[in-house]
Design an enzyme around this catalytic site. Structure first.
Site, PDB file in Angstrom:
ATOM      1  N   HIS A  86       3.542  -8.055   1.634  1.00 47.81           N
ATOM      2  CA  HIS A  86       2.451  -8.625   0.834  1.00 47.81           C
ATOM      3  C   HIS A  86       2.314 -10.106   1.163  1.00 47.81           C
ATOM      4  O   HIS A  86       3.300 -10.835   1.217  1.00 47.81           O
ATOM      5  CB  HIS A  86       2.712  -8.481  -0.666  1.00 47.81           C
ATOM      6  N   ASP A 165      -2.683  -4.460 -14.993  1.00 51.02           N
ATOM      7  CA  ASP A 165      -2.809  -5.625 -14.114  1.00 51.02           C
ATOM      8  C   ASP A 165      -4.244  -5.821 -13.655  1.00 51.02           C
ATOM      9  O   ASP A 165      -4.738  -6.939 -13.576  1.00 51.02           O
ATOM     10  CB  ASP A 165      -1.892  -5.476 -12.903  1.00 51.02           C
TER      11      ASP A 165
END
Length: 429
Positions: A86, A165
């Site tokens: 990521h 989220d």
């Protein structure tokens, strides 16, 4: 249903700098997901977190609560180790494109769940969608099949993965709370842990083109995420990398795909290759392949072969011509000398204004738009030489892009030395 806690009390506690216990954090996330806590209340709580922070236990509780708001994926039974990467995002950050097939070439599965761009940083899915036929959405069974066969998949995260989220991220983006480190860390790690990968390598950026420009803040974020990964049983390592200057020589969509293919062919800009190789080594070490010769796999065609297979598996044609912008404009050097500065954020904003990015979620992007750079800091330049070419389908966008680049390039007298700035500043494990 009678709620066990009151949202105003939870907001006030964090506003006053008090710790929230596990029960209150879990309730807050669950109630927000159910709609029992209103958007304006969650926005107020997010601002309180930005101002007063959270300790490690609170961040861990928040991350786990967001994971539990949806489904968890699992790759149990896959006949190869899984590892993901990521990046916190930057200008010209196309690294995922060559990296996933490169790591997959060593019999490792890379389930790369990626996103779309917003503002001056580009999105991996936007770049790949410039390839004719390529599709971002993969059902879970199709993802597993592709990982078992090809070894790499770059796709959109499903709606059931950490849905709390997704809702909180949308609020943060419109309420000035994006920079809250506890919220950034829990947002990234809730999705990555829910994804089910066994190991994770983080590319955490600082510098003008990063959303956390200060190195100290970026390092705090990296350490927080590495700790969260460890707490969840996901082997996690972070590289702290400099985003003061754009990565490579392109910022856009199709032109970044083009540059990624150059790297997969054994060429490409030195900085893009350097970071691709460094991240691949970290990923392969975590996956139990510490001796893998990643540079050889770039140079001998193995990584390119995996790229073509990955693109075809998702409906794309890796040989098809990429979109080309209809309009172009060159930004020229105004004097002889040495290019000593090239502001990453300014280049990113210019690419965004040309149509490569979006102002709001859901806006369309131009696949051919972006900025092609012709020099990097340290290069000698001559008056009238192109420093950048601006690309767009809409000529009316060019003046504001030129405005964004005003002052982005600083040229010093010939013979001037450019301070060396290592691309990889630190490793955090």
């Amino acid at each position: 249903m009678t709620e066990p806690f009151d949202a105003v009390d939870v907001i006030a506690a964090k506003r006053d700098g008090r710790e929230l216990d596990t029960a209150r954090i879990r309730w807050l996330v669950d109630a927000f997901t159910r709609g029992a806590v209103a958007d304006e209340q969650m926005s107020a709580w997010a601002m309180a977190v930005l101002l007063n922070g959270m300790d490690r236990r609170e961040i861990r509780d928040l991350t786990l609560a967001m994971i539990d708001s949806g489904e968890r994926m699992t790759f149990t039974g896959l006949p190869k180790p899984t590892v993901d990467k990521h990046s916190t995002g930057g200008v010209g950050d196309k690294i995922t494109l060559p990296l996933a097939p490169l790591v997959a070439a060593f019999d490792v599965a890379v389930p790369q769940l990626s996103g779309r761009g917003l503002g001056h940083t580009g999105g991996t899915l936007d770049k790949l969608e410039s390839i004719p036929g390529w599709r971002a959405d993969l059902a879970p069974d199709a993802l597993r099949t592709q990982l078992a066969d090809v070894g790499a998949a770059i796709c959109a995260a499903g709606a059931d993965l950490a849905p709390a989220d997704k809702r909180l991220y949308a609020l943060r983006d419109t309420t000035g709370t994006v920079e809250a480190i506890p919220l950034i860390a829990s947002s990234i790690m809730s999705k990555k842990i829910a994804e089910g990968t066994a190991a994770l390598v983080l590319d955490v950026k600082f510098g003008s083109g990063a959303f956390l420009p200060q190195r100290g803040r970026a390092e705090e974020l990296a350490r927080t995420m590495v700790e969260l990964g460890g707490d969840a049983g996901v082997a996690t390592v972070a590289l702290l990398t400099d985003m003061s200057v754009p990565l490579g020589l392109t910022a856009g969509n199709a032109i970044e795909v083009e540059e990624s293919v150059e790297v997969l062919a054994g060429g490409g800009p030195a900085d893009v290759r350097e970071l691709t190789v460094a991240l691949a080594r970290e990923m392969l070490t975590l996956a139990g392949r510490p001796d893998a010769d990643v540079e050889a796999a770039l140079d001998d065609g193995r990584a390119m072969d995996r790229w073509r297979r990955m693109i075809r598996a998702q409906g794309g044609d890796p040989e098809a011509p990429l979109p080309v912008a209809r309009e172009s404009h060159q930004v020229l050097a105004d004097r002889d000398g040495v290019l000593v500065e090239q502001d990453a954020r300014a280049v990113g904003v210019a690419a965004w204004r040309l149509g490569a990015g979006r102002a709001r979620q859901g806006d369309p992007v131009q696949h051919g738009a972006g900025v092609r750079l012709h020099a990097k800091p340290g290069d000698p330049v001559r008056a009238g030489q192109p420093l950048a070419t601006l690309l767009t389908d809409d000529a009316d966008r060019i003046p504001r892009a030129v405005e964004a680049l005003a002052g982005a390039h600083r040229i010093a007298a010939s013979g001037s030395q450019v301070p060396e700035r290592p691309l990889i500043a630190a490793r955090i494990a």
